[in-house]
Design a protein around this motif. Structure first.
Motif, PDB file in Angstrom:
ATOM      1  N   ARG A 142      16.277   0.863  26.621  1.00 42.18           N
ATOM      2  CA  ARG A 142      16.356  -0.589  26.722  1.00 42.18           C
ATOM      3  C   ARG A 142      15.161  -1.248  26.040  1.00 42.18           C
ATOM      4  N   ARG A 143      14.005  -0.649  26.176  1.00 46.54           N
ATOM      5  CA  ARG A 143      12.840  -1.193  25.481  1.00 46.54           C
ATOM      6  C   ARG A 143      13.041  -1.126  23.977  1.00 46.54           C
ATOM      7  N   ALA A 144      13.675  -0.057  23.502  1.00 47.58           N
ATOM      8  CA  ALA A 144      13.935   0.088  22.070  1.00 47.58           C
ATOM      9  C   ALA A 144      14.833  -1.029  21.555  1.00 47.58           C
ATOM     10  N   ARG A 145      15.743  -1.525  22.399  1.00 48.94           N
ATOM     11  CA  ARG A 145      16.599  -2.645  21.985  1.00 48.94           C
ATOM     12  C   ARG A 145      15.771  -3.896  21.741  1.00 48.94           C
ATOM     13  N   TRP A 146      14.780  -4.146  22.614  1.00 47.98           N
ATOM     14  CA  TRP A 146      13.909  -5.297  22.415  1.00 47.98           C
ATOM     15  C   TRP A 146      13.037  -5.115  21.178  1.00 47.98           C
ATOM     16  N   VAL A 147      12.559  -3.906  20.965  1.00 50.47           N
ATOM     17  CA  VAL A 147      11.775  -3.627  19.762  1.00 50.47           C
ATOM     18  C   VAL A 147      12.615  -3.890  18.519  1.00 50.47           C
ATOM     19  N   GLU A 148      13.858  -3.453  18.549  1.00 48.94           N
ATOM     20  CA  GLU A 148      14.754  -3.649  17.411  1.00 48.94           C
ATOM     21  C   GLU A 148      14.998  -5.132  17.153  1.00 48.94           C
ATOM     22  N   LEU A 149      15.124  -5.910  18.214  1.00 48.43           N
ATOM     23  CA  LEU A 149      15.322  -7.354  18.058  1.00 48.43           C
ATOM     24  C   LEU A 149      14.122  -7.993  17.378  1.00 48.43           C
ATOM     25  N   ILE A 150      12.926  -7.625  17.829  1.00 48.43           N
ATOM     26  CA  ILE A 150      11.712  -8.179  17.216  1.00 48.43           C
ATOM     27  C   ILE A 150      11.615  -7.763  15.751  1.00 48.43           C
ATOM     28  N   CYS A 151      11.910  -6.505  15.466  1.00 44.27           N
ATOM     29  CA  CYS A 151      11.849  -6.022  14.078  1.00 44.27           C
ATOM     30  C   CYS A 151      12.862  -6.752  13.199  1.00 44.27           C
ATOM     31  N   THR A 152      14.048  -6.983  13.708  1.00 50.17           N
ATOM     32  CA  THR A 152      15.075  -7.695  12.945  1.00 50.17           C
ATOM     33  C   THR A 152      14.624  -9.104  12.618  1.00 50.17           C
ATOM     34  N   GLU A 153      14.081  -9.808  13.625  1.00 49.90           N
ATOM     35  CA  GLU A 153      13.589 -11.167  13.414  1.00 49.90           C
ATOM     36  C   GLU A 153      12.402 -11.174  12.459  1.00 49.90           C
ATOM     37  N   ALA A 159      11.595 -11.712   4.742  1.00 48.22           N
ATOM     38  CA  ALA A 159      12.493 -11.925   3.602  1.00 48.22           C
ATOM     39  C   ALA A 159      12.503 -13.389   3.173  1.00 48.22           C
ATOM     40  N   ARG A 160      12.274 -14.307   4.115  1.00 49.75           N
ATOM     41  CA  ARG A 160      12.209 -15.729   3.792  1.00 49.75           C
ATOM     42  C   ARG A 160      10.838 -16.145   3.281  1.00 49.75           C
ATOM     43  N   GLY A 161       9.882 -15.228   3.343  1.00 48.78           N
ATOM     44  CA  GLY A 161       8.518 -15.572   2.963  1.00 48.78           C
ATOM     45  C   GLY A 161       7.735 -16.218   4.077  1.00 48.78           C
ATOM     46  N   ASP A 162       8.244 -16.123   5.324  1.00 46.50           N
ATOM     47  CA  ASP A 162       7.581 -16.740   6.474  1.00 46.50           C
ATOM     48  C   ASP A 162       6.681 -15.777   7.228  1.00 46.50           C
ATOM     49  N   ALA A 163       6.728 -14.505   6.899  1.00 43.73           N
ATOM     50  CA  ALA A 163       5.914 -13.504   7.575  1.00 43.73           C
ATOM     51  C   ALA A 163       5.541 -12.413   6.574  1.00 43.73           C
ATOM     52  N   ALA A 164       4.510 -11.680   6.920  1.00 41.45           N
ATOM     53  CA  ALA A 164       4.039 -10.622   6.019  1.00 41.45           C
ATOM     54  C   ALA A 164       5.032  -9.470   5.995  1.00 41.45           C
ATOM     55  N   PRO A 165       5.349  -8.945   4.815  1.00 42.86           N
ATOM     56  CA  PRO A 165       6.249  -7.787   4.751  1.00 42.86           C
ATOM     57  C   PRO A 165       5.522  -6.506   5.170  1.00 42.86           C
ATOM     58  N   ARG A 166       6.087  -5.806   6.132  1.00 45.86           N
ATOM     59  CA  ARG A 166       5.480  -4.561   6.620  1.00 45.86           C
ATOM     60  C   ARG A 166       6.480  -3.868   7.529  1.00 45.86           C
ATOM     61  N   ASP A 167       6.145  -2.660   7.951  1.00 46.94           N
ATOM     62  CA  ASP A 167       6.938  -1.963   8.966  1.00 46.94           C
ATOM     63  C   ASP A 167       6.456  -2.462  10.327  1.00 46.94           C
ATOM     64  N   TYR A 168       7.316  -3.155  11.052  1.00 45.65           N
ATOM     65  CA  TYR A 168       6.914  -3.811  12.294  1.00 45.65           C
ATOM     66  C   TYR A 168       7.161  -2.973  13.543  1.00 45.65           C
ATOM     67  N   LEU A 206       2.187 -12.780  19.007  1.00 48.10           N
ATOM     68  CA  LEU A 206       3.260 -12.360  18.112  1.00 48.10           C
ATOM     69  C   LEU A 206       3.113 -12.984  16.733  1.00 48.10           C
ATOM     70  N   VAL A 207       2.767 -14.268  16.693  1.00 46.29           N
ATOM     71  CA  VAL A 207       2.588 -14.930  15.395  1.00 46.29           C
ATOM     72  C   VAL A 207       1.424 -14.292  14.634  1.00 46.29           C
ATOM     73  N   GLY A 208       0.384 -13.881  15.362  1.00 46.91           N
ATOM     74  CA  GLY A 208      -0.727 -13.188  14.715  1.00 46.91           C
ATOM     75  C   GLY A 208      -0.294 -11.866  14.097  1.00 46.91           C
ATOM     76  N   ILE A 209       0.690 -11.214  14.711  1.00 43.53           N
ATOM     77  CA  ILE A 209       1.242  -9.979  14.145  1.00 43.53           C
ATOM     78  C   ILE A 209       2.056 -10.289  12.891  1.00 43.53           C
ATOM     79  N   LEU A 210       2.848 -11.356  12.963  1.00 42.32           N
ATOM     80  CA  LEU A 210       3.713 -11.712  11.834  1.00 42.32           C
ATOM     81  C   LEU A 210       2.927 -12.295  10.667  1.00 42.32           C
ATOM     82  N   ARG A 211       1.853 -13.011  10.993  1.00 44.17           N
ATOM     83  CA  ARG A 211       1.061 -13.678   9.957  1.00 44.17           C
ATOM     84  C   ARG A 211      -0.407 -13.304  10.120  1.00 44.17           C
TER      85      ARG A 211
END
Length: 221
Positions: A142-153, A159-168, A206-211
């Motif tokens: 179940r935790r992996a499902r939440w991880v997958e959701l965050i990674c997808t987002e 891809a939109r250029g709103d976050a740094a490209p990396r393996d999340y 989370l935003v600090g992780i994304l940006r």
């Protein structure tokens, strides 16, 4: 030939056998939420105590479940399902928003659902821990499902250029651990802050992780 009695299949009191079975199961799960998520907790609850709290017999318990662990497993999945439904419902509102506002809407929906009942937090973050290899596998799944959701987002934002490209994946797993710990501590009264304050802090993380520092929105992908 001797064997287990079959459950009745006809209608009784205007309800089908399936409806009566679903009602019994619901009553056991509601009683389990009270006993497992409050006092005395999963490990101190007996089949007899759960049956009494549900207003049903132990015979009826064994018609619905094999063990108390089966009840905890079902309840854990249900609590997670409620939270997933709350986040899914928030997607329509979050869809057109900029990244920070989008993350805030989605995460607030999750936090409000999970913390709407302290017993849900105890089921999701406390009682499920260390019960058995089977339930540990379910918890991690179940935790992996939440991880997958965050990674997808996160990947969509990149891809939109709103976050740094990396393996999340690693960062998302670490973030989920922070979420679980902080929401549990807040629910237990160990964190002197409002829920909005807690959500804001986790969104900031989370935003600090994304940006990350030094990354520029719309930069190289």
């Amino acid at each position: 030939m001797a064997g287990r009695l079959k459950a009745p299949t006809g209608r009784y009191g205007g309800r089908s056998a399936e409806e009566r079975k679903a009602e019994r199961r619901r009553r056991f799960l509601d009683a389990a939420l009270q006993l497992f998520g409050g006092a005395p907790g999963f490990r101190a609850t007996t089949v007899a105590a759960l049956s009494q709290a549900a207003g049903l017999s132990t015979r009826q318990f064994y018609e619905e479940f094999r063990t108390l662990e089966d009840v905890l497993a079902a309840l854990h999945l249900e609590v997670n399902g409620w939270a997933e439904a709350a986040v899914a419902a928030a997607f329509a509102e979050a869809e057109p928003l900029p990244l920070v506002e989008r993350v805030t809407v989605l995460f607030r929906a999750y936090a409000r659902d999970v913390t709407s009942d302290p017993r849900r937090i105890r089921i999701a973050f406390v009682e499920i821990i260390g019960v058995s290899p089977r339930l540990e596998e379910q918890r991690l799944a179940r935790r992996a499902r939440w991880v997958e959701l965050i990674c997808t987002e996160a990947n969509a934002a990149a891809a939109r250029g709103d976050a740094a490209p990396r393996d999340y994946r690693l960062a998302a797993t670490a973030f989920i651990g922070s979420v679980n710990g902080l929401l549990h501590d807040w629910s237990a009264g160990w964190v002197d802050a409002s829920l909005d304050d807690v959500v804001e802090e986790l969104v900031r993380l989370l935003v600090g992780i994304l940006r990350p520092e030094g990354w520029v929105p719309g930069g190289p992908r």
